[in-house]
Design a protein around this motif. Structure first.
Motif, PDB file in Angstrom:
ATOM      1  N   LEU A  80      -0.340  74.012  43.557  1.00 43.11           N
ATOM      2  CA  LEU A  80       0.285  73.235  42.479  1.00 43.11           C
ATOM      3  C   LEU A  80       1.041  72.038  43.031  1.00 43.11           C
ATOM      4  O   LEU A  80       1.028  70.945  42.438  1.00 43.11           O
ATOM      5  N   ALA A 130       0.288  68.133  42.182  1.00 44.95           N
ATOM      6  CA  ALA A 130       1.291  67.185  41.693  1.00 44.95           C
ATOM      7  C   ALA A 130       1.348  65.933  42.570  1.00 44.95           C
ATOM      8  O   ALA A 130       1.401  64.795  42.082  1.00 44.95           O
ATOM      9  N   TRP A 159       0.320  62.122  41.489  1.00 46.69           N
ATOM     10  CA  TRP A 159       1.295  61.037  41.667  1.00 46.69           C
ATOM     11  C   TRP A 159       0.707  59.897  42.490  1.00 46.69           C
ATOM     12  O   TRP A 159       0.859  58.721  42.148  1.00 46.69           O
TER      13      TRP A 159
END
Length: 595
Positions: A46, A50, A54
């Motif tokens: 996870l 992320a 980004w």
């Protein structure tokens, strides 16, 4: 110049790919983490996801800024005429007035600029929306004054004046019989413009009331002051490229004030209108042979292609979503500025044969209010509106100006027709920034019927497969899974293949419904082959389906089917109501055609 990919962009791309790849990987942790391997691995995946998203957003913003700042082409400032060239043009004006064009031709051209409605009796504009461009077709009927020229020379007639700096694409000029006509070159048009300026300047400095009809008066002597003013105005009239309207207006106003021309004289006011019109636009002048003019009347046509721009409506709109889904726009706005250039004006917006008119509004571009017969033109206000409401007494209204408009009612047709009369009356204030708005919809059945069929097939297959999975458990063969793929394939094919040629696009609701059908079918295939088990609460079932995943998929598909079916039935009812509107109103005119 060819652009090179920067090292930073390449590094961001590699890092983005690395973190997204780690987010989709498994078995990242070794033997030391065997006790809590699954939890730690999920947390790391996870986190990698992320970071990857980004970095992908940073990369997207970087590339977006780079493309947005890329110039479409080198902005080259067009060369402007030098003072020597302007002085040579100024000297040659006498030859153009006496020989090349003649006083009468120049005066007719001037009046076409300063008072467009004087010689234009009717203008018909047609807008065709097929393909990915807009084709504009204009037909203009002229009532020309008699000429004193007894030779067989042509007449020079102003067609239109596009803004400076704007290219006219695929221009084609013909007479009423379709015979091609020539137009003046840029140099010839400049000579005619300079001759018109000299004629108006002579009338402005003339003592007493100027005479505008032959025999022409002896031209007054041009003093150095008048020649200097003419040179300043010539510089504005011959300037090339896009201009700043406020800057040009300030310069012209300063020149008139400096040389103290009487602003109350009609000839001076006409000179101001002439300079203001041609400082921001250049004239397209057709060369019309005398045999194309009968009794002073002639019909000229011209055609050109326009590149439509995006319609920006106030408030929230779904234009961005139509772009995202690959749909063409379903709304069209056409300016109605030609209504102020003729006695009567007709505008036709011809949509595709597979569309019908749902909404149409003749309105102001700034306030979006529908045009009222109680409006009168004024100077533009703070919000840009150039109209105001006047008090209308009860009963019939009488007026000195014959101003009227009418829009063809919505009867299920694929075109919009606007007729105006008297919107160009008067030399002072005229209506500005009026536009015709039209919204088109698909003629039933259209793409919504396709969406209903694909949603129906998907819902039916989900019900069958949900019942099988709820009763028999694990799948025993792959044929049912392939059957579930049919709605997804059908939705993809029918949804994205029928909206490629028309400028006015298909239904956004149908496209969204087909996307939902495709996604539900794809998820159902995955659920079928991964053998999810379970039971909804209270040991109940929906149409024999008890497994939670199949219940959710069936309900989503059923809601999609019911909503798109309701909207399809509503569209059929609205369209049928438009077709029967004339019959319900009791129209019995002889022009009614029944099918």
């Amino acid at each position: 110049m060819k652009r090179r990919i920067s090292i930073r962009t390449v590094s961001l791309s590699l890092l983005t790919f690395l973190f997204l790849a780690l987010a989709g990987s498994s078995g990242l942790l070794g033997e030391p983490f065997r006790h809590r391997r699954d939890d730690i691995e999920l947390t790391l995946r996870l986190l990698c996801l992320a970071i990857g998203l980004w970095l992908a957003w940073i990369l997207f913003r970087r590339l977006w800024r780079t493309l947005d700042a890329r110039p479409a082409g080198a902005a080259i400032e067009p060369p402007q005429p030098s003072i020597d060239r302007l002085m040579r043009l100024q000297i040659s004006v006498v030859d153009h007035l006496d020989g090349t064009f003649g006083n009468h031709t120049v005066e007719t051209f001037v009046r076409m600029i300063t008072d467009p409605t004087l010689y234009r009796t009717r203008v018909t504009e047609r807008i065709d929306l097929e393909e990915r461009i807009v084709t504009q077709q204009i037909a203009i009927e002229y009532s020309l004054p008699p000429t004193q020229d007894t030779t067989s020379g042509p007449r020079y007639i102003l067609l239109f004046s596009p803004p400076k700096g704007q290219l006219v694409d695929n221009l084609r000029i013909t007479d009423g019989s379709g015979k091609p006509l020539a137009d003046l070159s840029f140099e010839e048009s400049t000579e005619l413009v300079a001759a018109g300026l000299r004629l108006l300047l002579q009338l402005a400095i003339q003592s007493g009331r100027p005479r505008r009809r032959p025999p022409w008066p002896i031209a007054p002597r041009m003093t150095e002051k008048h020649r200097a003013l003419e040179l300043i105005l010539l510089e504005q009239l011959t300037k090339r490229g896009a201009v700043d309207h406020e800057e040009v207006a300030a310069r012209v106003r300063s020149a008139f004030n400096r040389y103290r021309l009487d602003g109350e004289k009609e000839s001076v006011q006409e000179l101001r209108r002439y300079v203001a019109a041609l400082s921001a636009a250049y004239p397209i002048v057709a060369v019309v042979p005398k045999d194309a003019i009968t009794g002073g009347r002639t019909l000229l046509r011209y055609e050109r292609t326009l590149i439509p721009s995006a319609l920006s409506e106030p408030g929230f709109n779904f234009g961005w979503m139509r772009v995202l889904l690959g749909l063409k726009p379903n709304q069209v706005v056409v300016p109605v500025h030609l209504s102020a250039t003729a006695g009567s004006f007709h505008l036709y917006i011809n949509g595709p044969a597979s569309k019908y008119v749902l909404d149409q509004n003749f309105r102001c571009r700034h306030c979006r209010a529908d045009v009222s017969r109680s409006w009168e033109p004024t100077e533009p206000g703070p919000n840009g509106c150039a109209h105001r409401m006047i008090a209308v007494p009860k009963g019939r209204r009488f007026t000195d100006i014959d101003r009227h408009y009418r829009v063809t009612p919505k009867l299920g047709q694929s075109f919009v027709h606007l007729y105006t009369r008297g919107f160009g009356a008067g030399r002072q204030e005229r209506f500005k920034d009026l536009e015709l708005f039209a919204r088109f919809k698909e003629v039933p059945p259209g793409s919504r019927a396709t969406a209903v069929v694909t949603a129906l097939v998907s819902t039916f297959l989900l019900a069958i497969m949900g019942r099988l999975a709820s009763t028999s458990g694990a799948p025993s063969m792959s044929l049912p899974g392939l059957a579930l793929a049919l709605p997804a394939a059908a939705a993809t094919w029918f949804g994205f293949s029928g909206d490629s040629r028309s400028l006015v696009g298909s239904s956004m609701l149908a496209r969204l419904s087909q996307i939902v059908t495709a996604v539900v079918s794809a998820v159902a295939i995955a659920v079928y082959f991964t053998s999810h088990h379970g039971h909804i609460p209270f040991h109940s079932s929906i149409v024999g389906i008890s497994e939670p995943w199949w219940v959710v998929l069936f309900l989503i598909s059923a809601v999609n089917l019911m909503y798109v079916s309701y909207r399809f039935a509503l569209k059929v009812q609205v369209y049928n109501g438009l077709l029967r509107k004339k019959e319900r109103q009791g129209h019995t005119d002889g022009d009614s055609v029944k099918l």
